[in-house]
Design a protein around this motif. Structure first.
Motif, mmCIF file in Angstrom:
data_model
loop_
_atom_site.group_PDB
_atom_site.id
_atom_site.type_symbol
_atom_site.label_atom_id
_atom_site.label_comp_id
_atom_site.label_asym_id
_atom_site.label_seq_id
_atom_site.Cartn_x
_atom_site.Cartn_y
_atom_site.Cartn_z
ATOM 1 N N VAL A 191 0.840 -1.200 0.000
ATOM 2 C CA VAL A 191 0.000 0.000 0.000
ATOM 3 C C VAL A 191 0.879 1.256 0.000
ATOM 4 N N LEU A 192 1.903 1.263 0.838
ATOM 5 C CA LEU A 192 2.810 2.409 0.912
ATOM 6 C C LEU A 192 3.610 2.576 -0.377
ATOM 7 N N HIS A 193 3.953 1.463 -1.002
ATOM 8 C CA HIS A 193 4.681 1.517 -2.272
ATOM 9 C C HIS A 193 3.827 2.224 -3.333
ATOM 10 N N THR A 194 2.560 1.839 -3.413
ATOM 11 C CA THR A 194 1.669 2.488 -4.382
ATOM 12 C C THR A 194 1.409 3.937 -3.999
ATOM 13 N N LEU A 195 1.326 4.215 -2.706
ATOM 14 C CA LEU A 195 1.140 5.591 -2.247
ATOM 15 C C LEU A 195 2.332 6.455 -2.664
ATOM 16 N N PHE A 196 3.521 5.949 -2.468
ATOM 17 C CA PHE A 196 4.740 6.661 -2.857
ATOM 18 C C PHE A 196 4.753 6.940 -4.361
ATOM 19 N N LEU A 197 4.419 5.920 -5.150
ATOM 20 C CA LEU A 197 4.400 6.094 -6.606
ATOM 21 C C LEU A 197 3.303 7.071 -7.034
ATOM 22 N N SER A 198 2.157 7.002 -6.392
ATOM 23 C CA SER A 198 1.085 7.937 -6.759
ATOM 24 C C SER A 198 1.464 9.366 -6.382
ATOM 25 N N TYR A 199 2.171 9.532 -5.268
ATOM 26 C CA TYR A 199 2.648 10.850 -4.867
ATOM 27 C C TYR A 199 3.590 11.425 -5.927
ATOM 28 N N ILE A 200 4.482 10.600 -6.418
ATOM 29 C CA ILE A 200 5.414 11.040 -7.471
ATOM 30 C C ILE A 200 4.654 11.410 -8.738
ATOM 31 N N LEU A 201 3.774 10.522 -9.179
ATOM 32 C CA LEU A 201 3.068 10.747 -10.445
ATOM 33 C C LEU A 201 2.114 11.936 -10.382
ATOM 34 N N GLU A 202 1.574 12.234 -9.204
ATOM 35 C CA GLU A 202 0.705 13.409 -9.059
ATOM 36 C C GLU A 202 1.477 14.704 -9.251
#
Length: 142
Positions: free
Chosen positions: A82-93
Motif C-alpha cells: 500500500v505504501l509503495h503504491t502511495l509513494f508512486l502515486s505521490y510522485i506521479l501526481e
C-alpha cells in the motif's frame, strides 16, 4: 464419523494455507511490479525531490528502504505494498501527467488489485496518505 470430521478439518486447513500463501505471493508480485514501475520512472524523475515521502514510507519498511526492498517480511507485507503504491502515486501526481500516462494507468491497475485483496487496504491507503502529507508539510516547515 470422527474420521470424516478430522479429514474435513485437515482439508479445510490445507485449503486455508494455500489461499493465505496465494495472498502473500500476490502481494509480493504487486510489490515487484511497483519496484519495476519505480525503476521505469527513475531516469526521468529526481528522487531527491521526494525525500520526505521516502522518509515517511521507510518508517514502515523493515531493515531496508522502499528504494531497495528486500526480505520477505517487506515484499509480502500488505502495508508495504500500500505504501509503495502511495509513494508512486505521490510522485506521479507531481510530475507531468502527459509524459507518464502509461505509468499512471499501470499504477491505477496495481491500486485496484491491492484494494481487491483486502477490505482494509483502501482505508490503509487513505489513512497513510493523510499522515504522509502531514509528515511532509511538517518537515517542510521545520
Amino acid at each position: 464419523m470422527s474420521n470424516i470430521n478430522k479429514h474435513l478439518a485437515r482439508t479445510l486447513e490445507q485449503q486455508h494455507k494455500r489461499s493465505v500463501r496465494g495472498l502473500f505471493l500476490k502481494i509480493e508480485e504487486l510489490n515487484n511490479a511497483c519496484t519495476q514501475l519505480r525503476k521505469r520512472l527513475e531516469p526521468n524523475v529526481d528522487l531527491t525531490l521526494y525525500k520526505q515521502a521516502i522518509d515517511y514510507v521507510n518508517q514502515f519498511v523493515s531493515h531496508t528502504s522502499i528504494l531497495n526492498l528486500k526480505f520477505i517480511t517487506n515484499t509480502q507485507n500488505l502495508e508495504v505494498a500500500v505504501l509503495h503504491t502511495l509513494f508512486l502515486s505521490y510522485i506521479l501526481e507531481r510530475e507531468s501527467t502527459h509524459s507518464f500516462a502509461y505509468e499512471n494507468r499501470l499504477l491505477q491497475g496495481y491500486l485496484h488489485e491491492i484494494f481487491t485483496l483486502n477490505d482494509h487496504a483502501k482505508t490503509l491507503f487513505i489513512n497513510h496518505k493523510e499522515k504522509m502529507l502531514t509528515f511532509i508539510q511538517e518537515d517542510k516547515s521545520t
